[in-house]
Each structure stands twice: as structure tokens, then as C-alpha cells.
Design an enzyme around this catalytic site. Structure first.
Site, PDB file in Angstrom:
ATOM      1  N   LYS A 114       0.793  -1.268   0.046  1.00 33.24           N
ATOM      2  CA  LYS A 114      -0.111  -0.098   0.095  1.00 33.24           C
ATOM      3  C   LYS A 114       1.017   1.160   0.052  1.00 33.24           C
ATOM      4  CE  LYS A 114      -4.284  -1.718   1.912  1.00 33.24           C
ATOM      5  NZ  LYS A 114      -5.045  -1.709   3.145  1.00 33.24           N
ATOM      6  N   LYS A 197      -8.915 -11.707  -7.637  1.00 34.89           N
ATOM      7  CA  LYS A 197     -10.011 -11.900  -6.709  1.00 34.89           C
ATOM      8  C   LYS A 197     -10.909 -10.743  -6.781  1.00 34.89           C
ATOM      9  CE  LYS A 197      -8.837  -9.716  -2.298  1.00 34.89           C
ATOM     10  NZ  LYS A 197      -9.455  -9.488  -1.123  1.00 34.89           N
ATOM     11  N   LYS A 200     -13.213  -4.576  -4.253  1.00 41.94           N
ATOM     12  CA  LYS A 200     -13.759  -3.396  -4.419  1.00 41.94           C
ATOM     13  C   LYS A 200     -12.993  -2.459  -5.364  1.00 41.94           C
ATOM     14  CE  LYS A 200     -12.176  -1.729   0.106  1.00 41.94           C
ATOM     15  NZ  LYS A 200     -12.372  -2.507   1.129  1.00 41.94           N
TER      16      LYS A 200
HETATM   17  P1  ADP Z   1     -11.421  -5.748  -0.566  1.00 44.21           P
HETATM   18  O1  ADP Z   1     -10.620  -7.049  -1.151  1.00 44.21           O
HETATM   19  O2  ADP Z   1     -12.826  -5.684  -1.711  1.00 44.21           O
HETATM   20  O3  ADP Z   1     -10.763  -4.598  -0.517  1.00 44.21           O
HETATM   21  P2  ADP Z   1     -11.505  -6.491   1.974  1.00 44.21           P
HETATM   22  O4  ADP Z   1     -10.147  -6.418   1.926  1.00 44.21           O
HETATM   23  O5  ADP Z   1     -12.268  -5.025   2.867  1.00 44.21           O
HETATM   24  O6  ADP Z   1     -12.178  -6.403   0.420  1.00 44.21           O
HETATM   25  O7  ADP Z   1     -12.128  -7.823   2.771  1.00 44.21           O
HETATM   26  C1  ADP Z   1     -13.084  -7.910   3.574  1.00 44.21           C
HETATM   27  C2  ADP Z   1     -13.296  -9.481   3.820  1.00 44.21           C
HETATM   28  O8  ADP Z   1     -13.765 -10.065   2.720  1.00 44.21           O
HETATM   29  C3  ADP Z   1     -11.966 -10.111   4.307  1.00 44.21           C
HETATM   30  O9  ADP Z   1     -12.340 -11.116   5.229  1.00 44.21           O
HETATM   31  C4  ADP Z   1     -11.626 -10.671   3.059  1.00 44.21           C
HETATM   32  O10 ADP Z   1     -10.969 -11.945   3.123  1.00 44.21           O
HETATM   33  C5  ADP Z   1     -13.027 -11.069   2.316  1.00 44.21           C
HETATM   34  N1  ADP Z   1     -12.922 -11.175   0.966  1.00 44.21           N
HETATM   35  C6  ADP Z   1     -12.495 -10.023  -0.046  1.00 44.21           C
HETATM   36  N2  ADP Z   1     -12.600 -10.132  -1.136  1.00 44.21           N
HETATM   37  C7  ADP Z   1     -12.913 -11.487  -1.423  1.00 44.21           C
HETATM   38  C8  ADP Z   1     -13.096 -12.408  -2.432  1.00 44.21           C
HETATM   39  N3  ADP Z   1     -12.833 -12.067  -3.701  1.00 44.21           N
HETATM   40  N4  ADP Z   1     -13.314 -13.720  -2.282  1.00 44.21           N
HETATM   41  C9  ADP Z   1     -13.534 -14.133  -0.790  1.00 44.21           C
HETATM   42  N5  ADP Z   1     -13.234 -13.329   0.104  1.00 44.21           N
HETATM   43  C10 ADP Z   1     -13.105 -11.920  -0.091  1.00 44.21           C
HETATM   44 NA    NA Z   2      -8.307  -5.578   0.472  1.00 47.02          NA
END
Ligand code: ADP
Ligand code: NA
Length: 330
Positions: A114, A197, A200
Site C-alpha cells: 500500500k 480476486k 472493491k
Molecule cells: P476488498 O478485497 O474488496 O478490499 P476487504 O479487504 O475489505 O475487501 O475484505 C473484507 C473481507 O472479505 C476479508 O475477510 C476478505 O478476506 C474477504 N474477501 C474480500 N474479497 C474476497 C473475495 N474475492 N473472495 C473471498 N473473500 C473475500
Molecule cells: Na483488500
């Protein structure tokens, strides 16, 4: 209460949770309520490690809480709260920062990624100490287990090290938490790029299913998901990543085994699979959205639920913090 204690948090950094958040994390939060003593928080302190707009943050915090409730987090069975309403998180975080090596924190790969993206001059010290705040979140509640994805393993390791270090230096104070990787946690991929994956921060919004977007839009995204030039509906993540992703989503949302779905789609094509999955998804999100709306319509009730959650959280957190303060000489 003899159940193992679980703590998990989610950042209010988007207007909506996405399907990956739900199938990879939040669904397990709901299930864990049957077997564990559960503490769940919307981690707004973590959310200000990147630049934020105050009104947007406030709204996203509310909408995040409403979504958790709508998805099945039950405030009578779980302690559901907003992190900034429990000042002990920031207080313990400072103590733990003073137990964390600068080099140790510098090795956190998520920070390195980051900070590199933002540039070291723009990246905040808060972004640097983020994993220590996460340790405080966990250790305050003496959580035995923390449901984490692979990307959070290094941070959990830091929490464990800090708990052990503090215990060795000042006497047994913290439970040393363990990673809990629930069975049937699905990893969901981007619909347009099924090797990445779902996130957001997806570059192509069509690859991302947001729980709160118009269900018709979600259905369209499913129907135009990238597949391959074949036609057979079989689960083969290596050679048919797009189809495999659709099958895991389908299976996760319906509880039907992937092998059962393969059989059901024998002799049919990707179009049938997508059309049916689009319907399944619409059926899932429509009532969730209605519930979210009803929580948002009654602001006073939502505030009350969160205030009660914060109060219960503080009952535990304040005991831990008082013990910590006593041990370090305050
Ligand atoms: P992002 O990856 O969209 O920024 P976050 O990091 O805020 O999302 O993730 C919040 C939760 O959702 C975490 O526990 C993360 O492991 C899970 N998560 C996020 N994206 C995925 C995905 N594509 N598949 C499975 N779990 C996910
Ligand atoms: Na993330």
C-alpha cells in the site's frame, strides 16, 4: 459462556459490501454465531488510514452495520459494534505499538504494497501501525479464534507475537489467538478477469457484484461474465477459471454441491448456467436489500443496536485494558 470466542472486523470503505466479502467472510460470521461467542465490529478507525470524507465515512459505517444485520448477524447473539465507539481499541493500540519493533512492523507486506502505491510521503503512520491496531482489536476481547483469509495471515502472526511477548514480559494477560479458516469459505474471482480476486478496487466495475447495486445490474454482469470458448459446464479452475468461479458462486448461494451442478448442466451450455445463476443471485440479494433499507429507515433503532453493542464490547474491553495498564505500571 464456555464457547470459544471469535472476533472479526470489516472496514466501512465502500458504499456496499461485495459478493466476495459475503461468500468469503460475512457468511461465516453468521454461521459462527451457532458455535462461538462472537464479537463483530465495523472498523472505522482502520478506515481513516487512507484519506476519507467525513460524511461518506459516517454513511458507510451505518450502511455497513445495516448490511451485517441484514445478512444475519444477530445483535442478540453477537456483540456488534463500531470500533470508534469503544475507545479501548485506540488505547491498547498505543501500548502495543510500544511493544512492536520498527523492523517487525516494516516487514508487513500489506503495508509495503500500500505504501508503495501511495508513495511513502503520502502513506500515513496510521497505515504503518494498522496491523498493531488490528492486534488490539483481537487481544482486547481475549479472542481464541480469528476468521482470516490467506491475505491476513501475517497480521494475525503479529497479533500472536505481541500477545506472547506481552505475556512473557508482564505475566499472562492475553489469550494467544489462532487463525480460524472456516470450511466452505469460497474465494470469489472477478467476473471479467477470473484470475484476479473480486475486489472493491476492481478496475472493471463489471467484474464486481455489489450487494446493494440494482439486482438487474448484477444479473447482467453474471450473464456477461467472461468464460472460455468451450461449452461444457465442468469445474476446472485451471483451464476454465470463469466457469469454475460461476459454479462456486452458484454452489455457495444454493448449498448445492458443485458435482451436483455439473450433472444438472450436462448437455446444457454456459448460457443456461449464467441465466440460472443470475436468477439465484437476484433472489438472494432482493430480500437482503429490503432488510438493509428497513434498518436504514429507522436510524434511531440502528443507533440503539450499535450503542448496546458498544456497551457490551466495553464491558470486556475495559477489563482487559485495566489489567494491561496495571501491569505496565500506570
Ligand atoms: P476488498 O478485497 O474488496 O478490499 P476487504 O479487504 O475489505 O475487501 O475484505 C473484507 C473481507 O472479505 C476479508 O475477510 C476478505 O478476506 C474477504 N474477501 C474480500 N474479497 C474476497 C473475495 N474475492 N473472495 C473471498 N473473500 C473475500
Ligand atoms: Na483488500
Amino acid at each position: 459462556n464456555t464457547r470459544l470466542r471469535v472476533l472479526s472486523g470489516i472496514q466501512p470503505t465502500a458504499d456496499s459490501f461485495h459478493l466476495g466479502n459475503y461468500l468469503g467472510a460475512l457468511r461465516q460470521w453468521v454461521r459462527l454465531q451457532d458455535t462461538h461467542e462472537t464479537f463483530y465490529c465495523v472498523v472505522d478507525l482502520h478506515a481513516i488510514t487512507v484519506e476519507q470524507d467525513p460524511e461518506v465515512l459516517r454513511q458507510r459505517t451505518r450502511v455497513s452495520a445495516a448490511q451485517l444485520l441484514a445478512l444475519g448477524v444477530d445483535p442478540d447473539r453477537s456483540t456488534l459494534f463500531v470500533q470508534s465507539q469503544v475507545p479501548e481499541h485506540a488505547q491498547l493500540s498505543w501500548v502495543l505499538e510500544c511493544q512492536t519493533g520498527f523492523g517487525e512492523a516494516s516487514r508487513m507486506t500489506q503495508f509495503k504494497d500500500k505504501a508503495q502505491k501511495q508513495g511513502t510521503d503520502r502513506a500515513s503512520v496510521g497505515l504503518f501501525t494498522y496491523p498493531v491496531l488490528q492486534a488490539a482489536d483481537i487481544l482486547l476481547y481475549q479472542a481464541h479464534q480469528v476468521p482470516v483469509g490467506e491475505d491476513q495471515r501475517q497480521h494475525l502472526e503479529l497479533s500472536r507475537n505481541l500477545a506472547q511477548r506481552f505475556n512473557n514480559r508482564f505475566g499472562k494477560t492475553f489469550v494467544v489467538p489462532e487463525a480460524h479458516i472456516p470450511k466452505d469459505t469460497a474465494k470469489i474471482y472477478d467476473l471479467q478477469d477470473p484470475t484476479a480476486k473480486m475486489s472493491k478496487s476492481a478496475s472493471a466495475a463489471n467484474g464486481l457484484i455489489e450487494l446493494l447495486e440494482d439486482p438487474k445490474r448484477s444479473a447482467k454482469k453474471i450473464r456477461s461474465a467472461v468464460t472460455d470458448t468451450g461449452r461444457e459446464v465442468v469445474y476446472d479452475p485451471e483451464n476454465k477459471a470463469g466457469v469454475a468461479n460461476l459454479l462456486s458462486i452458484y454452489s455457495a448461494l444454493t448449498g448445492r454441491a458443485i458435482s451436483e451442478l455439473e450433472t444438472a448442466y450436462e448437455g446444457k451450455g454456459y448460457g443456461d448456467l449464467k441465466k440460472d445463476l443470475a436468477e439465484v443471485l437476484v433472489e438472494f440479494v432482493t430480500p437482503v436489500q429490503a432488510r438493509v433499507q428497513s434498518y436504514l429507515d429507522d436510524q434511531a433503532e440502528l443507533d440503539k443496536v450499535l450503542a448496546k453493542g458498544a456497551e457490551r464490547a466495553r464491558e470486556v474491553a475495559s477489563v482487559t485494558l485495566a489489567n494491561v495498564y496495571e501491569r505496565i505500571g500506570f
